[in-house]
Structures are given as C-alpha cells and as structure tokens.
Write an enzyme that holds these catalytic residues in place. Sequence first.
Site, short mmCIF file in Angstrom:
data_model
loop_
_atom_site.label_atom_id
_atom_site.label_comp_id
_atom_site.label_asym_id
_atom_site.label_seq_id
_atom_site.Cartn_x
_atom_site.Cartn_y
_atom_site.Cartn_z
N ARG A 38 -64.98 32.44 66.76
CA ARG A 38 -65.40 32.12 65.39
C ARG A 38 -66.46 31.03 65.44
O ARG A 38 -66.31 30.05 66.17
CB ARG A 38 -64.20 31.65 64.58
N HIS A 61 -54.55 21.55 60.01
CA HIS A 61 -54.97 21.76 61.40
C HIS A 61 -54.18 20.89 62.36
O HIS A 61 -53.98 21.24 63.52
CB HIS A 61 -56.48 21.58 61.52
N ARG A 80 -61.16 28.98 67.88
CA ARG A 80 -61.70 28.02 66.90
C ARG A 80 -62.69 27.10 67.61
O ARG A 80 -62.29 26.11 68.22
CB ARG A 80 -60.56 27.18 66.32
N CYS A 131 -55.13 36.36 61.51
CA CYS A 131 -55.10 35.28 62.52
C CYS A 131 -54.60 33.98 61.92
O CYS A 131 -54.63 32.94 62.58
CB CYS A 131 -56.46 35.10 63.17
N ASP A 171 -56.07 29.62 54.79
CA ASP A 171 -56.99 29.33 53.69
C ASP A 171 -56.84 30.32 52.54
O ASP A 171 -56.94 29.94 51.38
CB ASP A 171 -58.44 29.33 54.19
N GLU A 212 -60.80 34.66 53.93
CA GLU A 212 -60.05 33.43 53.63
C GLU A 212 -60.19 33.03 52.17
O GLU A 212 -59.63 32.04 51.72
CB GLU A 212 -60.59 32.27 54.49
C1 PEP Z 1 -56.95 30.42 58.31
O1 PEP Z 1 -57.51 29.85 57.37
O2 PEP Z 1 -55.92 31.10 58.18
C2 PEP Z 1 -57.49 30.30 59.67
C3 PEP Z 1 -57.00 31.02 60.66
O3 PEP Z 1 -58.49 29.40 59.88
P1 PEP Z 1 -58.21 27.82 59.99
O4 PEP Z 1 -56.73 27.60 60.03
O5 PEP Z 1 -58.88 27.34 61.21
O6 PEP Z 1 -58.84 27.27 58.74
MG MG Z 2 -59.45 28.97 57.64
#
Ligand code: PEP
Ligand code: MG
Length: 599
Positions: free
Chosen positions: A373, A235, A337, A533, A486, A462
């Site tokens: 989300r 992240h 997010r 996404c 994920d 995911e």
């Molecule tokens: C992902 O897992 O691809 C996603 C978009 O969610 P995050 O990156 O916030 O875990």
């Molecule tokens: Mg994710």
Amino acid sequence: MSERVLGGGALGESAALAVAPAGQVGEVGTADEVGQVGEVRAAPGAGPQTAATSVLSGVGVSAGTAIGPVVRMTSPEPLPPPRPVADAAAERSAAERAVAELAADLAARAERLSGEAKEILEALAMIAEDPTLGDDVRRRVAAGTDAPHALTEAFDAQADLLREGGGYLAERAADLEDLRDRAVAAVLGRPIPGIPDPGHPFVLVAADLAPADTANLNPDQVLAIVTERGGPTSHTAILARGLGIPAIVAAAGATGIADGTNVAVDGTSGTVTVGVEPAANSADVPHARATRAARTQVDLADLGPGHTKDGHPVSLYLNIGSMKDVRTGAQGAGLLRTEFLFLGRKDSPSRAEQHAAYLELFNAFPGARVVIRTLDAGADKPLPFLALPDEENPALGVRGLRTARLRPEVLDDQLAAIASAAEAAACEVWVMAPMVATPAEAADFAARARAHGLQHVGAMVEIPAAALRAARLLEHLDFLSIGTNDLGQYTMAADRQDGRLPDLLDPWQPALLELIALAAEAGRAAGKPVGVCGEAAADPRLAAVLVGLGVTSLSMAAAAVPAVHAELSARTLRECRELAEQARDALDPAQARALASRS
Ligand code: PEP
Ligand code: MG
C-alpha cells in the site's frame, strides 16, 4: 531506515542481557495459560492479591496476560519561558551536569548491549560528550541564555548539522532530539521523557503512545502496554498485536499508578489488577519469553492455503509493517503498510532506500503475492517529511492518497521504488492506494501506477463512498481491499482512536457488513478479487461471515491465521453464506454475534 535508539528501539535490545532485580521480574503468558485476571482471581505466579488490590478496566486490544512492575512514560513538556540568568557560573554547571549525566547514562547502557545497538549508543554518548556541543552550551549561557534554552538551542544546532549531512547522519538527528529532551528534563528536574529503560522487564503505562513509539518497543522488555487513551483499531493497538505484547487502551486512571507497583494485565478482558504480588522468580522469564515466542513465531507452512470445508479457496495473507511481522509459510502479504517503515521520519526516504526496504520485504515471500500500500500518512500516522499542514479534523483531512494532492512527487517516487523493487523481486507485487473516495481518484492512481510499469493496481475501500461505488472503482482497478478499521470509523462516525466508543466501532455492526457486501458483490460481478485487510479479518467467526458476504481473501496479523484457518476449514461456503445472511439482518452487533455463534 531510521531507528530511534533512545525510545526502546535498538536500546531495547538490552533486555535480553539485563538482570531484573528480585521481585521485579515480569511474567507473560496467554490468557488460556495463566488464567483470566480479575477482581476475584489472581494470575498464577502473581501470588495472592493484597488487601490494597484494585482493578482498572479498559478495552483489551491485544490478548495475553502479563505481571510486572509499572513504569510510566512521560512526554516532553514544553519549555518554560526564558528567564534572566542571575548566576552564570551556576547556570553553566547545571547545564554541564545534565550533559555529563546524559553521556554517562548512554555509556552505561551501551555497556549492556552488543552489536549495532551498542555502537549507536556509544556514538550518541560521544556526541553528548563532544566538546563542540559543550562549548556551544557554555557560549550560549555566557551570552545570557538560561540552561534549558542553551541546551535546547545547542542540541538543535547539532541536529540541523546532521540533517544537512543527509543519509545516515540525517537519520540520527531524531536521536539528538531525544537527547535534547532528556538533557532539558534533567536540568529542569522533570521526569525523563520517552520510552523508559529501567533495565528490567516492565509494564509500560502511558497517557497515549504514538505508533512510532510502539513500533520500536522491544517485546522482551515491555511485558504489557496500558494506555489511558486509544481505540481498538488504533495503529498502536495494531502494532502491539503484531509484536505479541498484551495491551489495554482506554484504561482511565492508569497513569495514576505509581512506578514500581506490580500489576497483572489481561489484554483479553481489558483489566489491570493493581497491587498484586510480584511474579514468583526469574526462572519464569525464559518460560514467559518462550510462550510469547510461540505466539509470535508461528510457522504457517503446515496449515496450507486457506479454504472452506468444501474446498472453496480463501487466501489467508499477512498484514505486515516491517520484517518483524513476516512469518515463514504464509500465503503472501495482503497489506504492507509502507508508512510504518518511515514513521516519524523528518527527511524523505530516497528512492534507493525505499527500493531496498521493499525488496527485503518482497523477498520474504518468494513466489507468493505481496499487496503493498502506498503511504497512508495523516491522522495518527505522522510522516513529518510530508510537511502536511495542521488540521482541525485530521481523520477527515488530507490523509492517505489525498496527500498526493499536495506532494505528488512523493507518490511518484514511491511508485518508482515499488516498481523497481518489484522487478528485482521473486514475488508477485500488487499495489494499492489508501483512502480512495471516488472513481476519479481510482482512475488517477491507476494511471500513475501503470505508468511506472506496475501491473496489478487496486484501492482500499475505507470510505463508505468507495463501497457504494465499488463497481465504478473497479472499472479502473484490478482489485479492492476492504479496510474495515477505517470503513467502520467512517460508517459510524466514531473515531477509531477513541476507546469510549467500542460499540460503534464493533466490526459486527450490520451497517458495516452491508457496505462490505456491496463491495464484494461489485467484485463478483466484475470478476475481480475483493479482500478484507482490516482487523475484522482476524476474528475467526467474523472471517466466516466475510467469506459468506463474498470476499475472496483475508489478511491479518500472523498470530490470527491459525484460528481463522481452522474456522473456515470447519464450515462450508453455504454455511458461511447463511451466517452472513443472519449477521446482515441482525439488529445490532450483539445480535449478529449471537446468531453467528449459535450456528
Ligand atoms: C483499515 O483501515 O482497515 C486498514 C487496514 O488500514 P489502516 O488500519 O492502516 O488504516
Ligand atoms: Mg485504513
């Protein structure tokens, strides 16, 4: 919404006014503009490389180059055990000196600021100078507590009082904890922890950066980020890309670079050239800022809706975590997010606070779609107010939707806030849950969301189980959104935080593409949209493959939209399908990429 002012948040606003000392002025540009930095080439403006130049390699996670002096971030170290106080007067003066220095430092920084940031720092300086705090420290020392512990206890007591006050006061409690860590470091003669604020642009080097720290960085001040840990889809990397700050993770040895050393960072190739000459002169800085602004403030209106060459529509949405990520002219937001709004918060955001935060973001997309989300907490995105237990394997534990098993009221509060904001907003709000594993979880989430009056309910894909059973999930849901970050991590059993496994986390892994194809096919059969996404959507060639696999929309950071738009406009749907076919059949990511680039 809490804003940490000592970590480079509001405080970081000072950069625009700060005058960098000669020879310490940084420069930023895109890779194309200032050239690739490596062992044999210096970035223009860097001057000649010196004999002492060396190169560190890591994984480039946010494109662009920057040259500037290193300032390292230190984390607060644990307090040493309490010790008996031999000289109470000396102990007291040491504690008083630390607090006075802290207050003077805050006041000096406030001088360089204006507006709300100035007011916040002035308020903190006043707290540090507050006689109640000083008296409390003295009382504790007189009772035999050593200076570091007396400071800790006194600051913590103040923070508790603020928390009890609730609302805005409670939000400032985290700032007091930062003050505490700084005062304690000063009294122990340790480096001051937290995001540094040297008063001039710099290259931030850290062992690792929490998403909360990264979200608060000021791109005008932080020229580039280099960390020793972290992975390509962590992240922190995602946030750095959103801010347009060149970034490298997994750069072993980076924290060994001395403060003040000039480095050239290339976020595309993942190299840090250590010991370059300083950037030429301060006249470069406005140019550098303009370059970055051009990258981060794109107006998407001219592009129009995404489509293939033969007119097959593919909506191109934005991934957003705050107003900073919003750009005008976007087709909508494919991933909001919500956890990014509340990172590090110790107190639960109220329904009213959430309503206001969501409404502001919804209203930034008038007439468009916003896919919001629900909180995706856990693993590297801590939300202390959820009070989740410590886990051996957080990525496999109670995270995402699973947190509602422990704190169902938090999900209900959030859904209520989303529903009320959606009602007041002039956009179409879709809601989805993160980390859904089973059809039963999908059904439960859908029932809860619909009970709040939300009409478009979906889930992230995911987890491989969700991709494999996508058709079953869609019996309860209106849409799916594939989180390739994920999904890649769980398909390949490779930690997305770990920069040592980039080959396994490569989104071109054919196994990942197979799972995406399954989910997309389930959507096609059910007549329901299935988007992507995750970060994979931001790679133009891979975006064409994803369209060929059958996904109906792509969501990404704003900076990626123009290139993805251009790539799709240059290919027919049939060509995209051919690319997808080849990529799925490839032996490995390298072959998948090579086949796709040939056509
Ligand atoms: C992902 O897992 O691809 C996603 C978009 O969610 P995050 O990156 O916030 O875990
Ligand atoms: Mg994710």
